[in-house]
Design an enzyme around this catalytic site. Structure first.
Site, PDB file in Angstrom:
ATOM      1  N   HIS A   1     -48.258 -14.791  58.862  1.00 42.15           N
ATOM      2  CA  HIS A   1     -49.302 -15.811  58.718  1.00 42.15           C
ATOM      3  C   HIS A   1     -50.681 -15.198  58.962  1.00 42.15           C
ATOM      4  CE1 HIS A   1     -46.859 -19.786  59.222  1.00 42.15           C
ATOM      5  NE2 HIS A   1     -46.275 -18.925  58.400  1.00 42.15           N
TER       6      HIS A   1
ATOM      7  N   TYR B   1     -52.608 -26.929  65.285  1.00 47.06           N
ATOM      8  CA  TYR B   1     -52.771 -27.392  66.664  1.00 47.06           C
ATOM      9  C   TYR B   1     -53.666 -28.625  66.599  1.00 47.06           C
ATOM     10  CZ  TYR B   1     -50.977 -22.882  68.414  1.00 47.06           C
ATOM     11  OH  TYR B   1     -50.195 -21.786  68.704  1.00 47.06           O
TER      12      TYR B   1
ATOM     13  N   LYS C   1     -48.359 -16.969  74.029  1.00 47.86           N
ATOM     14  CA  LYS C   1     -48.515 -15.635  74.619  1.00 47.86           C
ATOM     15  C   LYS C   1     -47.327 -15.140  75.449  1.00 47.86           C
ATOM     16  CE  LYS C   1     -52.265 -14.343  72.930  1.00 47.86           C
ATOM     17  NZ  LYS C   1     -51.730 -14.084  71.617  1.00 47.86           N
TER      18      LYS C   1
ATOM     19  N   PRO D   1     -47.629 -22.820  77.018  1.00 50.98           N
ATOM     20  CA  PRO D   1     -47.283 -22.262  75.711  1.00 50.98           C
ATOM     21  C   PRO D   1     -48.360 -22.362  74.620  1.00 50.98           C
ATOM     22  CG  PRO D   1     -46.128 -24.335  76.060  1.00 50.98           C
ATOM     23  CD  PRO D   1     -46.832 -24.021  77.335  1.00 50.98           C
TER      24      PRO D   1
ATOM     25  N   TYR E   1     -55.658 -14.686  69.811  1.00 47.81           N
ATOM     26  CA  TYR E   1     -54.425 -15.248  69.255  1.00 47.81           C
ATOM     27  C   TYR E   1     -53.558 -14.168  68.609  1.00 47.81           C
ATOM     28  CZ  TYR E   1     -51.370 -18.847  67.387  1.00 47.81           C
ATOM     29  OH  TYR E   1     -50.269 -19.638  67.127  1.00 47.81           O
TER      30      TYR E   1
END
Ligand code: FAD
Ligand code: DHB
Length: 391
Positions: free
Chosen positions: A73, A202, A297, A293, A385
């Site tokens: 992704h 998100y 990570k 979460p 990220y």
């Protein structure tokens, strides 16, 4: 009584990967796991692998199926006020990306590789206890298949997760502990339906956070913010879909529903112990630190720890040089704290605060708008990220 060089407690991603890295360097290890193989292979957890994590698994000789089945992704979306805003991760990080591949699959690949090498991996090892940590030769006692055993080793790697026995066997007063409990948890589902999204979403919503993720072209993985002790009996499938529809809906897009094949609730906490070592015991992964979460990570940090530990053990084995072992905790904690901050930041920016505190809600909106309009802020999110190269 048996002997090995490195006794590894726990066959999660950390313990299994460490075993594999030591195997490549010709260092002996025994892995002791409290649960059964079937249990370890079925435990559904993480899904997002940083590029550095994938590279490490490839180096450990278990990257073949990830390369075949993992989904690369290049972006994620943040959703708020009914709109989605794409963060182009790769564009913002010089081409870096993430791979969506379930932790269950990582664990299956690692277990298969270990067993194929014929190296000791003992499932259902009961009553594991740690002795003589401060001595040169620590020992582990455990029961396996009805018999009592003792294992003597040079070093113990505590890879037994947050509730394991390794950290708990360090005498009181040695460790400094830092923690934070969050007043919410995640209700996660796995559904047999093609994901309605191409990239993770998100979503911050006044009813609570939601996350749209996936496992494969036919399996969707979705999460809803809930109470930390939420009772799953109160969540029949219809209610879950209804809530997901409300929290993730945007104009011109449909969330396709399907049969839910797994449901679970996880609490959320931040936790770090310092140092990540006592005598001959080295803690790695969730045994030493937990992140909520939201930043994806935990697994990635666990594998970073064991990469550093493997290098240190290789140096120790080759030259009797303990410099890297002595530096292990400090080296790992730099990345741990960076990820602790990032995970806390993502979590508090996206979840509905208790009592829907109006001040905090306005701050969240301001921050989300900033991250999705300022390239500098978006890059800060993106580089964390996908995983920082140097910390
Ligand atoms: P664990 O996976 O906990 O493994 C520890 C092992 O030790 C277990 O097999 C356990 O049975 C064994 N054990 C425990 N006690 C003993 C004992 N006394 N004796 C012997 N064996 C013992 N991380 C990410 O990076 N990305 C994500 O997207 C992500 N999403 C997540 C979503 C959820 C819902 C959850 C719960 C976690 C998520 N994580 C994520 C975190 C990630 O799953 C963990 O950080 C990761 O499992 C840590 O690996 P570990 O090997 O350190 O510990
Ligand atoms: C998943 C889990 C996470 O914690 C996250 O931040 C993203 C995805 C997942 O399970 O797919």
């Amino acid at each position: 009584m048996t002997r090995t060089q490195v006794a590894i407690v726990g066959a999660g991603p950390a313990g299994l990967t460490l075993g594999r890295l030591l195997e490549s360097a010709g260092i002996e290890s025994v892995i002791l796991e409290a649960r059964s193989r079937a249990y370890c292979e079925a435990r559904i957890r993480a899904g997002v692998l940083e590029q550095g994590t994938v590279d490490l698994l490839r180096d450990a000789g278990v990257g073949e199926r990830i390369d075949r089945e993992g989904l690369v992704h290049h972006g994620i979306s943040l959703q708020f006020d009914g709109e989605r805003h794409r963060i182009p991760l790769s564009d913002l990080t010089g081409g870096r990306s993430i791979v969506v591949y379930g932790q269950t699959e990582v664990v299956k690949d690692l277990i298969a590789a270990r067993l194929e090498s014929g190296l000791p991996l003992l499932f259902e090892a009961e009553g594991v206890s740690i002795h003589d940590l401060e001595a040169g030769r620590p020992r582990i006692r455990y029961r396996h298949e009805g018999a009592e055993h003792e294992l003597e080793c040079d070093v113990i790697a505590g890879c037994d997760g947050f509730h394991g026995c390794c950290r708990a066997s360090i005498p009181p007063g040695v460790l400094r502990e830092f923690s934070r409990e969050y007043p919410y948890g995640w209700l996660g589902i796995l559904a047999e339906v093609a994901p309605s999204i191409d990239e993770l979403v998100y979503a911050r919503h006044e009813r609570g956070f939601a996350l749209l993720s996936l496992r494969s072209p036919t399996l969707s993985r979705y999460y809803l913010q809930c109470a930390p002790d939420e009772n799953l009996d109160e969540w029949p499938d219809d209610r879950i879909w209804e809530e997901l529809q409300l929290r993730t809906g945007v104009a011109g897009w449909t969330l396709v529903e399907g049969p839910i094949v797994e449901k679970g609730v996880t609490g959320m906490r931040s936790y770090v112990c310092e140092p990540m070592r006592h005598g001959r015991l080295f803690l790695a992964g969730d045994a030493a630190h937990i992140v909520p979460p939201t930043g994806a990570k935990g697994l990635n940090l666990a594998l970073h720890d064991v990469r550093v530990l493997a290098e240190a053990l290789i140096r120790f084995n080759e030259r009797g040089d303990e410099t890297l072992l002595d530096a292990y905790s400090t080296e790992c904690l730099r990345r741990v704290w960076r990820c602790e901050h990032f995970s806390w930041w993502m979590t508090t920016m996206l979840h509905l605060p208790p009592g829907a505190d109006p001040f905090e809600l306005r701050l969240q909106s301001a921050q989300l708008r900033y991250v999705t309009t300022s390239p500098a802020q978006a890059r800060a999110l993106a580089e964390n990220y996908v995983g920082l190269e140097a910390v």
